[in-house]
Structure formats: C-alpha cells, structure tokens
Design an enzyme around this catalytic site. Structure first.
Site, mmCIF file in Angstrom:
data_model
loop_
_atom_site.group_PDB
_atom_site.id
_atom_site.type_symbol
_atom_site.label_atom_id
_atom_site.label_comp_id
_atom_site.label_asym_id
_atom_site.label_seq_id
_atom_site.Cartn_x
_atom_site.Cartn_y
_atom_site.Cartn_z
ATOM 1 N N CYS A 156 28.797 37.671 34.827
ATOM 2 C CA CYS A 156 28.372 39.000 34.868
ATOM 3 C C CYS A 156 27.763 39.277 36.307
ATOM 4 O O CYS A 156 27.818 38.138 37.091
ATOM 5 C CB CYS A 156 27.288 39.290 34.124
ATOM 6 S SG CYS A 156 27.612 39.074 32.202
ATOM 7 N N GLY B 127 32.149 42.263 36.544
ATOM 8 C CA GLY B 127 31.950 42.677 34.990
ATOM 9 C C GLY B 127 32.431 44.125 35.078
ATOM 10 O O GLY B 127 31.723 45.018 35.587
ATOM 11 N N ASN C 75 23.024 36.570 33.937
ATOM 12 C CA ASN C 75 24.193 36.045 34.058
ATOM 13 C C ASN C 75 24.763 34.423 34.109
ATOM 14 O O ASN C 75 23.987 33.643 34.491
ATOM 15 C CB ASN C 75 24.756 36.455 35.697
ATOM 16 C CG ASN C 75 25.956 35.645 36.192
ATOM 17 O OD1 ASN C 75 25.877 35.180 37.295
ATOM 18 N ND2 ASN C 75 27.107 35.444 35.315
ATOM 19 N N GLY C 76 25.527 34.136 33.249
ATOM 20 C CA GLY C 76 25.970 32.869 32.953
ATOM 21 C C GLY C 76 26.276 32.318 31.465
ATOM 22 O O GLY C 76 26.473 33.339 30.613
ATOM 23 N N TYR D 14 37.582 32.445 43.977
ATOM 24 C CA TYR D 14 38.140 33.653 43.263
ATOM 25 C C TYR D 14 37.108 34.864 42.758
ATOM 26 O O TYR D 14 37.148 35.886 43.123
ATOM 27 C CB TYR D 14 38.737 33.432 41.799
ATOM 28 C CG TYR D 14 39.166 34.530 40.749
ATOM 29 C CD1 TYR D 14 39.969 35.390 41.290
ATOM 30 C CD2 TYR D 14 38.419 34.766 39.785
ATOM 31 C CE1 TYR D 14 40.556 36.404 40.451
ATOM 32 C CE2 TYR D 14 38.618 35.977 38.962
ATOM 33 C CZ TYR D 14 39.763 36.844 39.518
ATOM 34 O OH TYR D 14 40.116 37.871 38.814
HETATM 35 P P1 AMP Z 1 47.370 33.717 34.414
HETATM 36 O O1 AMP Z 1 48.091 34.680 34.229
HETATM 37 O O2 AMP Z 1 46.399 33.368 33.063
HETATM 38 O O3 AMP Z 1 47.674 32.232 35.055
HETATM 39 O O4 AMP Z 1 45.830 34.253 35.356
HETATM 40 C C1 AMP Z 1 45.871 33.780 36.673
HETATM 41 C C2 AMP Z 1 45.170 35.134 37.399
HETATM 42 O O5 AMP Z 1 43.956 35.172 36.935
HETATM 43 C C3 AMP Z 1 45.013 34.346 38.901
HETATM 44 O O6 AMP Z 1 45.955 35.023 39.707
HETATM 45 C C4 AMP Z 1 43.644 35.199 39.274
HETATM 46 O O7 AMP Z 1 43.703 35.977 40.136
HETATM 47 C C5 AMP Z 1 42.938 35.593 37.766
HETATM 48 N N1 AMP Z 1 41.821 34.996 37.164
HETATM 49 C C6 AMP Z 1 41.718 33.657 37.280
HETATM 50 N N2 AMP Z 1 40.454 33.289 36.622
HETATM 51 C C7 AMP Z 1 39.977 34.182 36.334
HETATM 52 C C8 AMP Z 1 38.848 34.792 35.309
HETATM 53 N N3 AMP Z 1 37.960 33.530 35.205
HETATM 54 N N4 AMP Z 1 38.603 36.110 35.140
HETATM 55 C C9 AMP Z 1 39.534 36.920 35.428
HETATM 56 N N5 AMP Z 1 40.642 36.697 36.286
HETATM 57 C C10 AMP Z 1 40.945 35.304 36.515
#
Ligand code: AMP
Length: 480
Positions: free
Chosen positions: A14, A40, A115-116, A262
C-alpha cells in the site's frame, strides 16, 4: 474464528501519507495519495483532525474518484491528516478493509494507516478474539488497533511501543492522535519504506511536516525531502518538532530489494538511491552478464523502461518503443482469474510493428511471476514479425512468496519455483531467457556483489532467505 482464504490474504502492499501542521491537510494528503497511486489502486481513505474532532472519508476506487470532489475535501477540515491507498488482492475487496482505521479509545481517538504485512497477525488475532476483542475487518492494521486498546500503559506512545514489541513483520505505520500529533514508524529491519519531508517556509515555525511511503509524494506537494526514517524508528511529530524513539534497538537493516526493481516509482529516492538510477544500472549489468546479438532493445512498459535504457546504453543497441502501453487499464496482476488476467494483458500492451518487424528483439521486463505476462508479450512480439525474441529480466527468478507486503502468489503458482531456466524459456516461447544474477543486482545497488553476511536488503522472494520470523502462513504456524 476463521476467514475465507481469499479475504484473509495478508498482503498489504500500500501507500501511506500524513501531514501535520499545514493548512488544508486533507487536500495535500489527497495529492500525496495520488502520487502514490501505483502502490494501491483498489481503495483510498483520509482521516483528518482539526484540533477538536476527527473526520474521515474512505471508498473503493482510485484517488481521483474518491477525492476528486471539492465537497469531500471540504468535509475533512484541519491541519493534520493521514491517508492510505490500498492495493487490490484476490478477494477481500470490501469497504470495511479500507484504511485509515479510526478507533475511539477511553483516552481519545486515534487513526492508523499501515503498509506492509504482519507475519504473526493471525496468531495475535486469535489470541485477541479469545479475550473478547471484536474485529470489523480482515486487516492486520486492526490487530495493532486492538493491541493499543488492551495495553496497560498510560500514554498513547507507550501503548504504541508496547504493541510494536508484540507484532512481527514488515510494515510502515502512520498514526494520528489528538495530543501527540503525527506518529510514524518503520519495522525493525526497515523492509518497507517511509520518508520524512517538510514544506518550505516552515524553518522558523511549527509544523509543515510530511510522512510518505516514497519521495514522489513529497515532490507533488512541493515538500523537501528531510530523510528516510531509520529501521525500527518511531518519530513523534508535533508542536515540539520531531522526536525519535527506538523501541527495538539496532537489529540490522533489510530494505525490500523489490521496491527498487518494480514497486516504487522511478522518480523516487529510497534509502538514498534513485530508483531510476538503480534500474538503469541493473539494465547495464544485465547487458554485461547476458548480452546477445540483436537489433533492438525494447522495454515492457512501464517497469522495464529504465532498465531497457541502461541495457541499450551498455550494449550500444538502439532503444525503441516496440510495445505500447495503454494507460487506461489497471495493473493486470490484480485481476482475479487467469482468464481475465490473460485478456487484461492484451488490453494493456500492444506490439508496434514498425519497430518489431524483421528484427531480432531484446525484451526487458522486471520479473516473471506466473509467466502469463511474458508469454503473451513474446507471442505478441512474434506476431508483429520479430525474427528472434530474447527475454531479459531485471530480477533473479521469483521462487518464493513474499510474506512482507508484496502481493505474490503461493509457491505453486510461481513459474521459477517449479521450472528450470530452459523450461521457463520454452514456457514463455522465447529464443533465449536470462535473469540478472544476485551479484549483478547488488552491484547495481552499489555493493561489490551480494554480501555473504550482514545482508543489506531483503531478497527473500528470490533467495528464500526470510529475515523476519514467519509465524503464521495462511493461518498456520510455520516457523518460530
Ligand atoms: P506474471 O504474468 O504473473 O508473470 O506477471 C509478471 C508481471 O507482473 C511483471 O511483468 C511485473 O511487471 C508484474 N508484477 C510483478 N510483481 C508484481 C506485484 N507484486 N504486483 C503487481 N504486479 C507485479
């Protein structure tokens, strides 16, 4: 008492924000939350205090939708406010789970935004329910609210410190109280971020203080960055200025490495490092570690952009917008079913034939979680005429779930937990696949490589090295 698995998922990725001693505190808080929207998108809330009473407004939706109306802001008077953006996880979408939480105690009111994730929340909750506490939400934050209520100490600060010693986990907390002002707190290892800022023009005056998850939320309101809170630090902000308390002593530091890869916004400075610069350096490291003959470097927008710039710079290859992102859809990751998630990927990204046709393409993305996104993107790039597709990932393989506030699926859904590199390459249909090494990642953060001991960061999602005791996992005790 038990909750359905979906709604009791503990992940609370968050954004939090708070101001003390500034006119129109709620309006500033709404702006701060807007800058933290990437942390979020499910819900937003603000609690303000005008010296007499607390006011609150919370709803599901984006900050602009929840606080876009002047009347809503006008209903949140005062020079102190705290706010919260909630991340959408599978299930649990309910207004009772929207923060900040406000509680009326015998000693006065108190609002909390968090957050957490607490790793012993379920265990504490069971104990609290047994002794008669009535919970209204499935949020970890409410555990803290009850711990403050039952504490035998007199002052709010002592009660908060008492509660802090009972909880385990990775969290940043902002609390608003009538008598003590604004309180900010970072978990003992500083896994989650929290920064202190100040509005200009307050040097000789009281007030002007700001707390936020990231510095991009200071920038939007023109506040100056003062410093990051230290791991385990509590700051008490009121007319006397900023006072620090240290309930845990020095137990080390483990800032979340995934914030750099990320989660954080690229224009934020976290723990003294520009997120953008870390990402471009990761791209450079990747190019050195796993360079490949190709014609063009293409980011998977938006998170892959800075690292693709770094990759292109290091490799000498041109950087091009081979994938265009539609910004008017939310993050695909949060869609509840695989079928919807698949559709979501197509809605979000499209391939740019003008760049891709007949070229050997290096795609740069931040992570592979389930593999759904990568597969769709590689197929899309091939369909647009690419001759070869080489996937480069700016994190090590995600093999372990995060229990510290980042929303990752359980191990059985993590592609890298069950497959070799070659199997993953096949699964995403790429000509080659490479991840950044641990050493390369840590070099991008300014280290020689991954420190063998005294780690500086939490990288549990890649290494399985969990720095904070895991007490409950899906309600069960897994390690003490
Ligand atoms: P996936 O299709 O499950 O392999 O999703 C990978 C993609 O989700 C990556 O390209 C990231 O940009 C994004 N991503 C990775 N971790 C998260 C996260 N915790 N929350 C939202 N998006 C994520």
């Amino acid at each position: 008492m038990s909750f359905p698995e979906s709604s009791s998922r503990p992940y609370e990725e968050c954004g939090v924000f708070g101001v003390w001693g500034v006119p129109n505190a709620a309006a500033l808080t709404a702006l701060g939350l807007h800058a933290l929207q990437h942390r979020g998108q499910e819900a937003a809330g603000i609690v303000s205090f005008d010296g007499e009473a607390f006011y609150q407004h919370k709803a599901l939706g984006l900050v602009g939708d929840v606080f876009g109306n002047q009347d809503v802001i006008a209903g949140l008077p005062g020079e102190a406010a705290i706010g919260h953006n909630r991340y959408g996880t599978t299930g649990g979408t309910h207004v009772r789970n929207v923060q900040p939480i406000y509680a009326d105690y015998a000693f006065g009111g108190l609002a909390v935004a968090h957050n957490g994730n607490l790793t012993n929340a379920a265990t504490l909750r069971q104990a609290l329910v047994k002794r008669g506490c009535i919970f209204h939400s499935t949020m970890d934050t409410e555990v803290i609210v009850h711990l403050i209520a039952i504490s035998l100490y007199d002052t709010v600060i002592e009660r908060l410190m008492d509660a802090a010693k009972k909880i385990k986990g990775a969290y940043s907390l902002i609390t608003l109280t009538p008598d003590n002002g604004l309180l900010g707190m970072r978990d003992p290892l500083g896994v989650r971020p929290l920064v202190l800022g100040r509005m200009p023009g307050y040097e000789d005056k009281q007030g002007g203080w700001v707390l936020a998850s990231e510095t991009c939320a200071l920038d939007i309101i023109g506040a100056d960055y003062v410093r990051d809170l230290e791991p385990g630090e509590i700051v008490v902000i009121n007319a006397e200025g900023v006072k620090s308390l240290w309930p845990f002593g020095d137990v080390g530091r483990r800032f979340c490495i995934f914030e750099y890869i990320y989660f954080a916004r690229p224009d934020s400075i976290l723990e003294g490092q520009s997120v953008y610069e870390v990402r471009t350096r990761i791209g450079g490291e990747l190019a050195r570690e796993s360079g490949v003959e190709a014609d063009v470097v293409v980011p998977v927008p938006d998170s892959g952009v800075p690292s693709a710039i770094g990759y292109a710079h290091e490799s000498g290859l041109p950087y091009e917008m081979g994938i265009v992102r539609n910004h008017y859809v939310g993050r695909t990751f949060i869609q509840p079913t695989d079928q919807v998630r698949n559709l979501g990927v197509k809605m979000k990204h499209s391939a740019n034939k003008a760049v891709l046709e007949g070229r050997r393409v290096i795609l740069v993305d931040d992570s592979i979680v389930r593999g759904t996104t990568s597969r769709k993107i590689v197929d899309m790039v091939r369909a647009a005429g690419a001759k070869e597709v080489h996937m480069r990932i700016t994190s090590p393989p995600t093999k372990h779930p995060c229990f510290y506030g980042i929303d990752t699926p359980s191990e059985k859904h993590l592609l890298a937990a069950r497959h070799s590199l070659e199997e993953m390459r096949k699964a995403i249909n790429a000509d080659s696949l490479a991840f950044i090494s641990f050493d390369g990642l840590y070099r991008a953060l300014g280290h020689q490589g991954r420190p063998a001991e005294n780690h500086t960061n939490c990288d549990a999602c890649f290494s399985g090295d969990y720095p904070i005791t895991l007490v409950d996992k899906d309600g069960k005790l897994i390690q003490q």
